[in-house]
Scaffold this motif. Structure first.
Motif, mmCIF file in Angstrom:
data_model
loop_
_atom_site.group_PDB
_atom_site.id
_atom_site.type_symbol
_atom_site.label_atom_id
_atom_site.label_comp_id
_atom_site.label_asym_id
_atom_site.label_seq_id
_atom_site.Cartn_x
_atom_site.Cartn_y
_atom_site.Cartn_z
ATOM 1 N N VAL A 86 11.387 -24.882 -63.965
ATOM 2 C CA VAL A 86 12.243 -25.773 -63.176
ATOM 3 C C VAL A 86 12.364 -25.297 -61.732
ATOM 4 O O VAL A 86 12.348 -26.102 -60.792
ATOM 5 N N ILE A 87 12.462 -23.989 -61.538
ATOM 6 C CA ILE A 87 12.731 -23.462 -60.201
ATOM 7 C C ILE A 87 11.555 -23.660 -59.253
ATOM 8 O O ILE A 87 11.694 -23.521 -58.042
ATOM 9 N N ARG A 99 19.847 -11.297 -63.408
ATOM 10 C CA ARG A 99 19.510 -10.235 -64.349
ATOM 11 C C ARG A 99 19.537 -8.862 -63.681
ATOM 12 O O ARG A 99 19.312 -7.847 -64.344
ATOM 13 N N ARG A 100 19.828 -8.853 -62.369
ATOM 14 C CA ARG A 100 20.031 -7.573 -61.687
ATOM 15 C C ARG A 100 21.416 -7.016 -61.970
ATOM 16 O O ARG A 100 21.607 -5.798 -61.976
ATOM 17 N N TYR A 101 22.387 -7.900 -62.196
ATOM 18 C CA TYR A 101 23.782 -7.459 -62.287
ATOM 19 C C TYR A 101 24.430 -7.702 -63.650
ATOM 20 O O TYR A 101 25.373 -7.010 -64.017
ATOM 21 N N LEU A 308 9.149 -13.022 -59.698
ATOM 22 C CA LEU A 308 8.715 -14.383 -59.349
ATOM 23 C C LEU A 308 9.870 -15.212 -58.808
ATOM 24 O O LEU A 308 9.705 -16.000 -57.870
ATOM 25 N N THR A 309 11.053 -15.040 -59.404
ATOM 26 C CA THR A 309 12.214 -15.823 -58.990
ATOM 27 C C THR A 309 12.547 -15.574 -57.528
ATOM 28 O O THR A 309 12.892 -16.495 -56.790
ATOM 29 N N HIS A 310 12.453 -14.315 -57.094
ATOM 30 C CA HIS A 310 12.776 -13.983 -55.710
ATOM 31 C C HIS A 310 11.831 -14.704 -54.739
ATOM 32 O O HIS A 310 12.250 -15.154 -53.669
ATOM 33 N N PHE A 311 10.567 -14.785 -55.100
ATOM 34 C CA PHE A 311 9.608 -15.495 -54.248
ATOM 35 C C PHE A 311 9.854 -17.002 -54.292
ATOM 36 O O PHE A 311 9.881 -17.676 -53.259
ATOM 37 N N ARG A 404 19.248 -3.782 -49.299
ATOM 38 C CA ARG A 404 19.967 -4.324 -50.448
ATOM 39 C C ARG A 404 19.106 -5.281 -51.285
ATOM 40 O O ARG A 404 19.542 -5.741 -52.331
ATOM 41 N N ALA A 405 17.904 -5.559 -50.825
ATOM 42 C CA ALA A 405 17.002 -6.393 -51.608
ATOM 43 C C ALA A 405 16.543 -5.614 -52.846
ATOM 44 O O ALA A 405 16.535 -4.377 -52.855
ATOM 45 N N GLN A 406 16.156 -6.329 -53.893
ATOM 46 C CA GLN A 406 15.599 -5.678 -55.079
ATOM 47 C C GLN A 406 14.362 -4.894 -54.654
ATOM 48 O O GLN A 406 13.552 -5.361 -53.856
ATOM 49 N N TRP A 407 14.185 -3.698 -55.163
ATOM 50 C CA TRP A 407 13.187 -2.777 -54.626
ATOM 51 C C TRP A 407 11.755 -3.306 -54.713
ATOM 52 O O TRP A 407 10.936 -3.046 -53.827
ATOM 53 N N GLU A 408 11.436 -4.056 -55.765
ATOM 54 C CA GLU A 408 10.058 -4.549 -55.908
ATOM 55 C C GLU A 408 9.706 -5.533 -54.810
ATOM 56 O O GLU A 408 8.667 -5.396 -54.148
ATOM 57 N N ILE A 409 10.556 -6.528 -54.593
ATOM 58 C CA ILE A 409 10.226 -7.508 -53.558
ATOM 59 C C ILE A 409 10.348 -6.889 -52.169
ATOM 60 O O ILE A 409 9.658 -7.278 -51.234
ATOM 61 N N ARG A 410 11.210 -5.875 -52.028
ATOM 62 C CA ARG A 410 11.292 -5.189 -50.736
ATOM 63 C C ARG A 410 9.970 -4.484 -50.422
ATOM 64 O O ARG A 410 9.490 -4.529 -49.284
ATOM 65 N N ASP A 411 9.381 -3.839 -51.419
ATOM 66 C CA ASP A 411 8.084 -3.192 -51.206
ATOM 67 C C ASP A 411 7.031 -4.207 -50.781
ATOM 68 O O ASP A 411 6.223 -3.954 -49.872
#
Length: 460
Positions: A86-87, A99-101, A308-311, A404-411
């Motif tokens: 859907v997203i 799911r981070r928190y 994937l959601t972050h992108f 403060r971004a999730q580390w994977e997408i920050r990388d």
């Protein structure tokens, strides 16, 4: 956890534009009838006449009229596979339980219908094992944002979605007849939403079944990946980009703001300092549209299913995500918080191995890929491709290269920024997290390291 959880899985229309179908009907009249906008709206009170007019107008291909009706949807206890499907509809707004928190250990999971009780029992046993491992990793001190990689794609997701009627139609066609139709869960949710939408807005959804698209939903090819080449791929590849992006952006800005002749603009933008000054002025303004004149296409490799959601949340991009039936169950991410703890590392990798083995076993028995899509973990990875313009990249970097971004997408974001500066430093020396571009918006949640971050980004 049992199949009974699925009785709570649903998609509900929880809100609808209070004018219903009145504005789409008025929109169908305003082009051809005399009177002011409000006078025509006042004449659009007969629900049956409105429904008939909307049906007639949309059959003629004028579907923009139904964009004036907006739906608010709630997805309750649906699988994260549904969430990802859907997203990807870009003309919509989403808010998802993070799911981070949030601890998902007790929130349940989706159970697809298997023909065999033995297969059903194996699935249930494996899901319970994965959730117990997730819970154990959290108890061992692993952050939720890293333990979540153990969560299967059957996990229950809850989210809100808001979209206009035109995008609702597109989404329902994809759910019921298109790429979602092979997934029983997605198709059933689509049919439920269609029934609700038809009851609430009959004119918009008249003859829905007979007007569905006749072309295939997605292109299909017979090429197979060369597995020997995959190991040589870099995390981020800049596949193509607008040449001389800084000059392209500066030209667009000067034409829009000053209406200068092209020859004069060329003289100004030949000076790199002038060009940089123009771009900085655009970035520091509210109207940043000139940045959209430059586009950049990235291939991003080994993105976890969680990431994937972050992108996908960035709406102004053209993103291509492979079908979740194609995921390689033996490729997965390994977070540092787990890699540095030998006992946990073995258990973590074992969870992926056991899941991949069960996938192979069930596939050999004839279980279809659409059912096996639930048998992958959030830490499994895929490769994606996206084309983003300079304006959306500015927002992306402000959010995703932040501490403060999730580390994977920050990388990924930092790697992307390095590639962008190699392509055009005049533009991208101004890009980075919010504290670098302007100021930190996090307030009391700030990382407290702005000076250090600014220096690091400056010297990338």
């Amino acid at each position: 956890m049992t199949t009974e959880f699925n009785t709570n899985s649903k998609a509900i229309i929880i809100g609808l534009t209070d004018t219903g179908e009145k504005i789409p009907a008025a929109s169908g009249r305003i082009s051809t009838q005399p009177g002011t906008a409000l006078e025509i709206l006042e004449l659009s009170k007969d629900a049956q006449k409105n429904a008939n007019l909307i049906s007639k107008v949309t059959r003629s291909g004028h579907n923009s009229t139904v964009e004036h009706t907006v739906f608010n949807l709630a997805f309750q206890n649906v699988s994260v596979l549904v969430e990802q499907f859907v997203i990807e509809f870009r003309l919509a707004s989403f808010t998802v339980k993070s799911r981070r928190y949030v601890d998902f250990a007790k929130l349940g999971y989706y159970v697809p219908h298997f023909e065999s009780k033995a297969i059903h029992d194996k699935y249930m046993s494996h899901m319970d094992y994965l959730y117990k491992e997730y819970e154990a990793f959290i108890e061992a001190g692993v952050p939720k944002e890293d333990a979540r990689f153990l969560l299967p794609y059957s996990l229950y997701s809850n989210f809100y979605c808001t979209l206009n009627a035109r995008e609702m139609i597109n989404m329902l066609y994809a759910m019921i007849y298109g790429r979602g139709a092979d997934f029983a869960e997605i198709k059933a949710l689509g049919e439920s939403l269609l029934e609700q939408a038809r009851r609430l807005t009959p004119g918009i959804f008249t003859d829905f079944e007979n007007r569905r698209p006749t072309v295939q939903d997605i292109p299909k090819f017979n090429y197979k990946p060369d597995l020997d080449l995959i190991k040589d791929e870099a995390p981020v590849e800049l596949l193509s980009y607008t040449p001389n992006a800084s000059k392209v952006i500066a030209r667009a800005a000067l034409i829009e703001s000053c209406n200068l002749p092209t020859a004069q603009i060329e003289k100004i933008t030949d000076d790199e300092n002038e060009c940089a000054s123009i771009i900085k002025t655009v970035i520091n303004s509210k109207r940043q549209r000139p940045l959209e004149a430059a586009t950049f296409t990235f291939r991003i490799n080994n993105v976890s299913l969680s990431c994937l959601t972050h992108f996908a949340r960035h709406r102004i991009q053209s993103i291509g995500i492979p079908s979740l039936t194609l995921t390689d169950r033996r490729r997965h991410i390994l977070p540092e918080t787990i890699a540095t703890k030998p006992g946990l590392k073995e258990r973590y990798c074992d969870a992926f191995t056991k899941t991949a083995d069960l996938y192979d076993e069930l596939k050999k028995t004839g279980v279809c890929d659409e059912l096996l899509a639930y048998l992958q973990l959030s830490g499994n990875t895929v490769d994606i491709v996206t084309t983003i313009n300079g304006r959306e990249l500015l927002l992306f970097m402000k959010l995703r290269s932040c501490n403060r971004a999730q580390w994977e997408i920050r990388d990924f974001a930092i790697d992307m920024l390095k590639k962008l500066r190699e392509a055009d430093k005049t533009v991208f020396k101004f890009y980075g997290p919010s504290c670098y571009v302007s100021k930190c918006p996090e307030g009391p949640l700030t990382c407290g390291k702005a000076a250090e971050v600014i220096e690091t980004i400056k010297n990338l």
